[in-house]
Design an enzyme around this catalytic site. Structure first.
Site, mmCIF file in Angstrom:
data_model
loop_
_atom_site.group_PDB
_atom_site.id
_atom_site.type_symbol
_atom_site.label_atom_id
_atom_site.label_comp_id
_atom_site.label_asym_id
_atom_site.label_seq_id
_atom_site.Cartn_x
_atom_site.Cartn_y
_atom_site.Cartn_z
ATOM 1 C CD GLU A 25 -2.876 -1.448 2.383
ATOM 2 O OE1 GLU A 25 -2.957 -0.512 3.141
ATOM 3 O OE2 GLU A 25 -3.596 -2.323 2.492
ATOM 4 C CG ASP A 83 -12.365 -9.132 1.771
ATOM 5 O OD1 ASP A 83 -12.117 -8.327 1.140
ATOM 6 O OD2 ASP A 83 -12.014 -9.250 2.958
ATOM 7 C CG ASN A 138 -0.321 -6.979 -1.630
ATOM 8 O OD1 ASN A 138 -0.899 -7.716 -2.538
ATOM 9 N ND2 ASN A 138 -0.900 -7.035 -0.527
ATOM 10 C CD GLU A 196 -4.379 -8.109 1.478
ATOM 11 O OE1 GLU A 196 -5.112 -7.352 2.115
ATOM 12 O OE2 GLU A 196 -3.282 -7.993 1.625
ATOM 13 C CG HIS A 199 -9.603 -5.813 0.741
ATOM 14 N ND1 HIS A 199 -10.091 -7.097 1.283
ATOM 15 C CD2 HIS A 199 -8.311 -5.733 0.803
ATOM 16 C CE1 HIS A 199 -8.988 -7.566 2.088
ATOM 17 N NE2 HIS A 199 -7.898 -6.797 1.683
HETATM 18 O O1 G3I Z 1 -3.658 -7.452 18.894
HETATM 19 C C1 G3I Z 1 -4.654 -6.720 19.532
HETATM 20 C C2 G3I Z 1 -5.200 -7.245 20.685
HETATM 21 O O2 G3I Z 1 -4.175 -7.205 21.662
HETATM 22 C C3 G3I Z 1 -6.302 -6.457 21.107
HETATM 23 O O3 G3I Z 1 -7.201 -7.118 22.312
HETATM 24 C C4 G3I Z 1 -7.462 -6.359 20.006
HETATM 25 C C5 G3I Z 1 -8.560 -5.468 20.383
HETATM 26 O O4 G3I Z 1 -9.105 -4.816 19.049
HETATM 27 O O5 G3I Z 1 -6.736 -5.645 18.875
HETATM 28 C C6 G3I Z 1 -5.694 -6.573 18.423
HETATM 29 O O6 G3I Z 1 -5.117 -6.034 17.387
HETATM 30 C C7 G3I Z 1 -5.846 -6.130 16.001
HETATM 31 C C8 G3I Z 1 -5.125 -6.730 14.963
HETATM 32 O O7 G3I Z 1 -5.819 -6.730 13.658
HETATM 33 C C9 G3I Z 1 -4.720 -8.198 15.501
HETATM 34 O O8 G3I Z 1 -5.823 -8.898 15.496
HETATM 35 C C10 G3I Z 1 -6.301 -4.793 15.736
HETATM 36 O O9 G3I Z 1 -7.145 -4.028 16.590
HETATM 37 C C11 G3I Z 1 -6.895 -4.638 14.199
HETATM 38 O O10 G3I Z 1 -7.121 -3.616 13.876
HETATM 39 C C12 G3I Z 1 -6.067 -5.472 13.414
HETATM 40 O O11 G3I Z 1 -6.715 -5.796 12.166
HETATM 41 C C13 G3I Z 1 -5.941 -6.112 11.068
HETATM 42 C C14 G3I Z 1 -5.950 -4.911 9.941
HETATM 43 O O12 G3I Z 1 -5.141 -5.646 8.727
HETATM 44 C C15 G3I Z 1 -5.024 -3.769 10.383
HETATM 45 O O13 G3I Z 1 -5.099 -2.878 9.312
HETATM 46 C C16 G3I Z 1 -6.956 -7.241 10.501
HETATM 47 O O14 G3I Z 1 -6.814 -8.510 11.325
HETATM 48 C C17 G3I Z 1 -6.059 -7.733 9.078
HETATM 49 O O15 G3I Z 1 -6.885 -8.979 8.424
HETATM 50 C C18 G3I Z 1 -5.790 -6.506 8.021
HETATM 51 O O16 G3I Z 1 -5.252 -6.985 6.853
HETATM 52 C C19 G3I Z 1 -5.003 -6.115 5.873
HETATM 53 C C20 G3I Z 1 -3.820 -6.407 5.125
HETATM 54 O O17 G3I Z 1 -2.781 -6.511 6.210
HETATM 55 C C21 G3I Z 1 -3.352 -5.350 4.227
HETATM 56 N N1 G3I Z 1 -4.754 -5.110 3.356
HETATM 57 C C22 G3I Z 1 -5.616 -4.792 3.890
HETATM 58 C C23 G3I Z 1 -6.210 -5.950 4.901
HETATM 59 C C24 G3I Z 1 -7.517 -5.479 5.633
HETATM 60 O O18 G3I Z 1 -7.389 -4.430 6.510
#
Ligand code: G3I
Length: 351
Positions: free
Chosen positions: A164, A272, A205, A270, A241
């Site tokens: 990105e 969906d 990507n 990715e 996405h």
């Molecule tokens: O690790 C913490 C945890 O300690 C806490 O309790 C919890 C409460 O919300 O949050 C946890 O962190 C989360 C993290 O995922 C791990 O689960 C974050 O809040 C959450 O924002 C984060 O989201 C991830 C996101 O990227 C961040 O932008 C998604 O799981 C993940 O699927 C998503 O993936 C991205 C790709 O890497 C790049 N392209 C877009 C895609 C979708 O956003």
């Protein structure tokens, strides 16, 4: 203008979707031994892989992990290899999460895409909050890429080296690396990754690059220039996405083809396809048609090497937490029942 990444202010409670009669019956395609072929079996027959991302906590959901391991041939860690996870303190590396996914993948015979070496999001606080000279940041970036790529050498077949890095209008995203190092950080990152693993495929990507437009034009120009400069670049990842309300990406097949013509692989990384909830028969039919179209577009171009869903079921999806009122984006529902999208993918892979 499509804006697929507007993050909702509040994390919405995941809407429970009862698809009931809309879920499809198990499909019947069988190989000569009478065993039903999986999506990955069908993709492999076409020289491609079919995969799904997985986040570490999901491995504890045994039915989910079992289906992932049996239906798919590839996985990508949803978070486990990102910078915040792999280098939580400067110079202190932690490969626990990524290793767990690699071990799981190896036990199920899935190959792994590495995601991601640099991104503006999910950087550790020490990096975000520090004040770095160009020399310091270059050395930090080089060390991170070298250590992570070396650790996963032979265990991942591809890396999203830079994730990105462009804005919607095709200008460079002003992330910490761009602001401190200028655009040359991209070529440097690719060269450092190549030095750490001469065999792994190196990708850029991004999202909103599946169709033609300013953003994909910018990647086209960048990859062309990187090739001309003999910078190692092997592939372009189109996250895909998608959202029903924004329309299907314009000229997706032609867009994949023009990148292939630059002599890079293309991967759908990715995938969906979300919708406003509640889902209904018409929306699920449109979603199914789109899943089929994406699969067709990839299969139409020889260098489109595979498709990865960003999670395969609505049970574990990032969408409801990021886009209030949206969801139902995957080919399996919360109860791991197949939706019409599953049949559409299957049909595209079979035809
Ligand atoms: O690790 C913490 C945890 O300690 C806490 O309790 C919890 C409460 O919300 O949050 C946890 O962190 C989360 C993290 O995922 C791990 O689960 C974050 O809040 C959450 O924002 C984060 O989201 C991830 C996101 O990227 C961040 O932008 C998604 O799981 C993940 O699927 C998503 O993936 C991205 C790709 O890497 C790049 N392209 C877009 C895609 C979708 O956003």
């Amino acid at each position: 203008m499509r804006t697929t990444h507007i993050r909702s202010a509040a994390f919405a409670t995941a809407t429970v979707l009862l698809l009931g009669g809309l879920a499809s019956a198990p499909a019947a395609t069988a190989d000569s031994g009478g065993k039903t072929q999986t999506l990955h079996d069908l993709a492999r027959d076409q020289g491609r892989y079919f995969g799904s991302a997985v986040d570490n906590p999901e491995l504890a959901d045994t039915p989910y992990a079992d289906l992932l391991g049996s239906e798919f041939g590839q996985t990508t860690p949803g978070n486990g290899m990102k910078w915040y996870a792999t280098e939580p303190q400067r110079g202190v590396f932690d490969f626990t999460a990524g290793d767990e996914i690699v071990r799981y993948a190896q036990s199920k015979g899935l190959k792994v895409r590495g995601h991601t070496l640099l991104w503006h999001s999910q950087l550790p606080d020490w990096l975000n909050n520090g004040t770095w000279s160009a020399d310091e940041l270059r050395s930090i970036l080089r060390n991170h890429i070298t250590k992570v790529v070396k650790h996963y050498r032979g265990k991942v077949f591809a890396w999203d080296v830079a994730n990105e890095i462009m804005n919607e209008d095709g200008t460079y995203r002003e992330n910490i690396f761009y602001k401190t190092l200028g655009p040359g950080y991209i070529a440097d990152a690719l060269r450092w990754a190549r030095a750490a693993d001469p065999k792994v495929k190196l990708y850029l990507n991004d999202y909103n690059v599946e169709g033609t437009g300013a953003k994909s034009d910018a990647y086209y120009a960048l990859i062309k220039q990187l090739k001309a400069d003999r910078v190692p670049i092997d592939g372009f990842g189109m996250q895909a996405h998608l959202a029903l309300q924004y329309g299907f990406p314009y000229q997706m097949r032609q867009n994949i083809q023009r990148f292939a013509d630059l002599r890079v692989d293309v991967a759908i990384t990715e995938l969906d396809i979300r919708m406003f909830l509640p889902a209904d028969e018409a929306k699920l039919a449109q979603q199914a048609d789109w899943y089929g179209q994406v699969t067709d577009a990839c299969l139409a171009v020889k260098r489109c090497v595979g498709i990865t869903l960003w999670g395969y079921s609505d049970r574990h999806s990032w969408i409801p937490g990021f886009f209030e009122g949206e969801g139902a984006a995957l080919p399996w529902d919360e109860n791991l029942r197949r939706k019409p999208a599953y049949d559409a993918i299957r049909k595209a892979l079979t035809d």
